[in-house]
Design a protein around this motif. Structure first.
Motif, PDB file in Angstrom:
ATOM      1  N   PRO A 183      28.937 -50.170  60.810  1.00  0.00           N
ATOM      2  CA  PRO A 183      30.289 -50.026  60.236  1.00  0.00           C
ATOM      3  C   PRO A 183      30.743 -51.250  59.435  1.00  0.00           C
ATOM      4  CG  PRO A 183      30.279 -49.461  62.579  1.00  0.00           C
ATOM      5  CD  PRO A 183      28.969 -50.108  62.283  1.00  0.00           C
ATOM      6  N   ILE A 184      30.137 -52.399  59.724  1.00  0.00           N
ATOM      7  CA  ILE A 184      30.530 -53.613  58.998  1.00  0.00           C
ATOM      8  C   ILE A 184      29.928 -53.578  57.591  1.00  0.00           C
ATOM      9  CG2 ILE A 184      30.613 -56.137  59.103  1.00  0.00           C
ATOM     10  CD1 ILE A 184      29.947 -55.824  62.150  1.00  0.00           C
ATOM     11  N   LEU A 185      28.699 -53.073  57.507  1.00  0.00           N
ATOM     12  CA  LEU A 185      28.099 -52.863  56.181  1.00  0.00           C
ATOM     13  C   LEU A 185      28.931 -51.840  55.400  1.00  0.00           C
ATOM     14  CD1 LEU A 185      25.815 -53.262  54.110  1.00  0.00           C
ATOM     15  CD2 LEU A 185      24.509 -51.506  55.338  1.00  0.00           C
ATOM     16  N   GLN A 186      29.412 -50.845  56.097  1.00  0.00           N
ATOM     17  CA  GLN A 186      30.265 -49.844  55.436  1.00  0.00           C
ATOM     18  C   GLN A 186      31.543 -50.503  54.908  1.00  0.00           C
ATOM     19  OE1 GLN A 186      30.748 -46.177  57.544  1.00  0.00           O
ATOM     20  NE2 GLN A 186      32.361 -45.442  56.187  1.00  0.00           N
ATOM     21  N   ALA A 187      32.095 -51.423  55.667  1.00  0.00           N
ATOM     22  CA  ALA A 187      33.293 -52.139  55.198  1.00  0.00           C
ATOM     23  C   ALA A 187      32.973 -52.898  53.915  1.00  0.00           C
ATOM     24  CB  ALA A 187      33.793 -53.087  56.287  1.00  0.00           C
ATOM     25  N   ALA A 188      31.777 -53.506  53.878  1.00  0.00           N
ATOM     26  CA  ALA A 188      31.372 -54.232  52.664  1.00  0.00           C
ATOM     27  C   ALA A 188      31.237 -53.269  51.487  1.00  0.00           C
ATOM     28  CB  ALA A 188      30.057 -54.964  52.916  1.00  0.00           C
ATOM     29  N   ASP A 189      30.608 -52.119  51.729  1.00  0.00           N
ATOM     30  CA  ASP A 189      30.463 -51.100  50.666  1.00  0.00           C
ATOM     31  C   ASP A 189      31.805 -50.841  50.000  1.00  0.00           C
ATOM     32  OD1 ASP A 189      27.867 -50.604  51.640  1.00  0.00           O
ATOM     33  OD2 ASP A 189      28.503 -48.869  52.844  1.00  0.00           O
ATOM     34  N   ILE A 190      32.801 -50.719  50.845  1.00  0.00           N
ATOM     35  CA  ILE A 190      34.119 -50.314  50.363  1.00  0.00           C
ATOM     36  C   ILE A 190      34.831 -51.476  49.678  1.00  0.00           C
ATOM     37  CG2 ILE A 190      36.408 -49.503  51.094  1.00  0.00           C
ATOM     38  CD1 ILE A 190      34.884 -48.080  53.478  1.00  0.00           C
TER      39      ILE A 190
ATOM     40  N   GLY B 140      34.487 -59.399  65.490  1.00  0.00           N
ATOM     41  CA  GLY B 140      34.268 -59.724  66.893  1.00  0.00           C
ATOM     42  C   GLY B 140      33.246 -58.785  67.512  1.00  0.00           C
ATOM     43  N   PHE B 141      32.501 -59.284  68.484  1.00  0.00           N
ATOM     44  CA  PHE B 141      31.499 -58.449  69.140  1.00  0.00           C
ATOM     45  C   PHE B 141      32.168 -57.251  69.824  1.00  0.00           C
ATOM     46  CE2 PHE B 141      28.274 -57.196  72.130  1.00  0.00           C
ATOM     47  CZ  PHE B 141      27.109 -57.354  71.402  1.00  0.00           C
ATOM     48  N   GLY B 142      33.253 -57.516  70.489  1.00  0.00           N
ATOM     49  CA  GLY B 142      33.974 -56.445  71.184  1.00  0.00           C
ATOM     50  C   GLY B 142      34.520 -55.414  70.214  1.00  0.00           C
ATOM     51  N   GLU B 143      34.932 -55.915  69.062  1.00  0.00           N
ATOM     52  CA  GLU B 143      35.471 -55.038  68.030  1.00  0.00           C
ATOM     53  C   GLU B 143      34.380 -54.077  67.529  1.00  0.00           C
ATOM     54  OE1 GLU B 143      36.564 -57.412  64.597  1.00  0.00           O
ATOM     55  OE2 GLU B 143      38.333 -56.157  64.257  1.00  0.00           O
ATOM     56  N   ALA B 144      33.189 -54.604  67.322  1.00  0.00           N
ATOM     57  CA  ALA B 144      32.077 -53.764  66.879  1.00  0.00           C
ATOM     58  C   ALA B 144      31.702 -52.772  67.983  1.00  0.00           C
ATOM     59  CB  ALA B 144      30.873 -54.627  66.504  1.00  0.00           C
ATOM     60  N   ARG B 145      31.784 -53.233  69.182  1.00  0.00           N
ATOM     61  CA  ARG B 145      31.418 -52.408  70.332  1.00  0.00           C
ATOM     62  C   ARG B 145      32.312 -51.183  70.511  1.00  0.00           C
ATOM     63  NH1 ARG B 145      28.508 -52.255  74.636  1.00  0.00           N
ATOM     64  NH2 ARG B 145      27.195 -54.039  74.735  1.00  0.00           N
ATOM     65  N   ARG B 146      33.520 -51.273  70.002  1.00  0.00           N
ATOM     66  CA  ARG B 146      34.448 -50.143  70.157  1.00  0.00           C
ATOM     67  C   ARG B 146      34.163 -48.971  69.219  1.00  0.00           C
ATOM     68  NH1 ARG B 146      38.109 -54.278  71.178  1.00  0.00           N
ATOM     69  NH2 ARG B 146      38.909 -54.397  69.064  1.00  0.00           N
ATOM     70  N   MET B 147      33.228 -49.157  68.293  1.00  0.00           N
ATOM     71  CA  MET B 147      32.944 -48.081  67.332  1.00  0.00           C
ATOM     72  C   MET B 147      32.269 -46.910  68.049  1.00  0.00           C
ATOM     73  SD  MET B 147      34.029 -49.046  64.408  1.00  0.00           S
ATOM     74  CE  MET B 147      35.328 -50.067  65.039  1.00  0.00           C
ATOM     75  N   THR B 148      32.912 -45.758  67.994  1.00  0.00           N
ATOM     76  CA  THR B 148      32.418 -44.645  68.807  1.00  0.00           C
ATOM     77  C   THR B 148      31.121 -44.053  68.246  1.00  0.00           C
ATOM     78  OG1 THR B 148      33.812 -43.136  67.580  1.00  0.00           O
ATOM     79  CG2 THR B 148      34.710 -43.979  69.625  1.00  0.00           C
ATOM     80  N   GLN B 149      30.878 -44.216  66.936  1.00  0.00           N
ATOM     81  CA  GLN B 149      29.637 -43.638  66.404  1.00  0.00           C
ATOM     82  C   GLN B 149      28.410 -44.307  67.000  1.00  0.00           C
ATOM     83  OE1 GLN B 149      28.798 -42.789  62.356  1.00  0.00           O
ATOM     84  NE2 GLN B 149      29.999 -40.928  62.523  1.00  0.00           N
ATOM     85  N   PHE B 150      28.512 -45.605  67.278  1.00  0.00           N
ATOM     86  CA  PHE B 150      27.368 -46.272  67.909  1.00  0.00           C
ATOM     87  C   PHE B 150      27.126 -45.685  69.289  1.00  0.00           C
ATOM     88  CE2 PHE B 150      25.473 -49.597  70.607  1.00  0.00           C
ATOM     89  CZ  PHE B 150      24.271 -49.744  69.932  1.00  0.00           C
ATOM     90  N   LYS B 151      28.215 -45.479  69.992  1.00  0.00           N
ATOM     91  CA  LYS B 151      28.069 -44.889  71.334  1.00  0.00           C
ATOM     92  C   LYS B 151      27.402 -43.523  71.230  1.00  0.00           C
ATOM     93  CE  LYS B 151      32.124 -47.302  72.968  1.00  0.00           C
ATOM     94  NZ  LYS B 151      33.556 -47.160  73.141  1.00  0.00           N
TER      95      LYS B 151
END
Ligand code: TYM
Length: 333
Positions: free
Chosen positions: A130-137, A100-111
């Motif tokens: 962070p979504i690419l990182q999820a794929a990595d894992i 979700g867009f909101g879900e991605a938005r909550r990532m504090t590293q982007f902020k």
């Protein structure tokens, strides 16, 4: 054997003590009973501008050399460059469509990372990082992901996405567990000890690079910010500088914090810092020599990384094929 996976960005000429104590040192311990996958996250590196392609390519090699120099064994661990395993980006797309867009938005590293230039000046890649990182894992279905505290939120997102995929398309992913060692989860800046040591935000004096000249590192330790109390005692809230030095000292020597407090009782900071500077120099001197030696044969390093990428692809391509099938993409031909 259960798998373990972790990555690091090749975004500077050297890892720093936060990377080493917070993450890569733990990687070493997984080589006996696990099947490890460790990679240089060059796809992640370009989420912020990398002005010189030659420099980025070289940094992947320098990063690999450092991992081997610290004891990552290319026989037991698959060490590879992320961009050489295209499945990472491919699974990344599928997972973006589940986020979700909101879900991605909550990532504090982007902020944090977009704070400097402003959101508008940041790339979309930094936002979806962070979504690419999820794929990595998830490609490797690992049991553990050894990282520092700043990656915890990304691990939570990874688990959420795995769970969502598993519910929607039937179980494909194993839920990975973060492996975060409390004592070294956050190594702080030597000059601003309430902030984490970080290649993007630390001042030159606040960050110790593993490949710095040992004398430079010693100087940085000796001029680390402490407090006016002159008492070597662990108290993160009131004595963040001393506590940070104690954490580093304890991690490097294996002495407990209590032992160190006793050892330096009534002595002030001078001998404490001087001894820690020696400990650091004893660690970085041979490390640096080994790394530079490995870098003399870049072709050999590249060959090790390519064989690591082959081992990684053998696993990643299976997972991706499984995912594509479940999602409803046309069968491979
Ligand atoms: P990166 O390259 O910023 O940092 C690499 C590792 O070092 C840890 N670390 C620290 N630990 C303690 N104290 C500090 N001051 C400190 N600074 C950094 C980080 O927590 C990390 O474990 N997104 C990741 C790279 C990545 C990744 C992955 C990691 C990409 N895909 C998949 C694990 C799994 C990153 O930028 O780390």
């Amino acid at each position: 054997r259960p798998r373990v996976l972790s990555g690091i960005q090749p975004t500077s000429d050297s890892f720093h003590f936060g990377n080493y104590l917070g993450a890569t040192r733990q990687w070493l311990g997984f080589q006996d009973e696990f099947e490890p996958f460790f990679f240089l996250a060059d796809l992640h590196a370009i989420t912020v501008e990398q002005p010189d392609p030659k420099v980025l390519r070289k940094r992947s090699l320098v990063s690999a050399a450092q991992l081997f120099a610290m004891g990552i064994d290319p026989e037991r661990s698959a060490v590879f460059i992320q961009s050489q395993v295209p499945e990472h980006a491919q699974l990344g797309w599928v997972l973006q469509c589940l986020t979700g867009f909101g879900e991605a938005r909550r990532m504090t590293q982007f902020k944090d990372k977009s704070a400097k230039g402003g959101e508008g000046a940041s790339s979309v890649g930094l936002f979806t990082y962070p979504i690419l990182q999820a794929a990595d894992i998830l490609l490797y279905r690992p049991q553990y992901v050894p990282v520092g505290e700043d990656q915890r939120q990304h691990l939570e997102l990874t688990r959420d996405l795995a769970q969502r995929f598993n519910t929607r398309y039937k179980k494909a992913f194993r839920l990975p567990e973060p492996y975060i060692l409390k004592e070294t989860a956050k190594i702080n800046d030597l000059q601003a000890p309430e902030k984490k040591m970080s290649k993007s935000s630390s001042t030159p004096g606040g960050i110790i690079f593993l490949l710095d000249e040992p004398s430079v590192s010693a100087k940085k330790i000796k001029s680390a910010v402490t407090d006016s109390e002159a008492e070597v005692r662990f108290d993160e809230e009131h004595k963040p500088g001393v506590s940070n030095l104690l954490s580093i000292y304890s991690a490097l020597t294996g002495d407990t914090i209590e032992d160190l407090e006793k050892k330096y009782a009534g002595q002030g900071y001078g001998s404490f810092k001087g001894d820690l500077a020696d400990v650091v120099v004893d660690f970085v001197t041979p490390f640096r020599a080994r790394t530079l030696e490995l870098l003399e044969d870049e072709a050999h390093l590249m060959a090790l990384l390519e064989s690591g990428a082959e081992r990684a692809r053998a696993v990643a391509s299976k997972t991706l094929a499984d995912v594509y099938e479940r999602v409803g993409f046309a069968a491979p031909f």
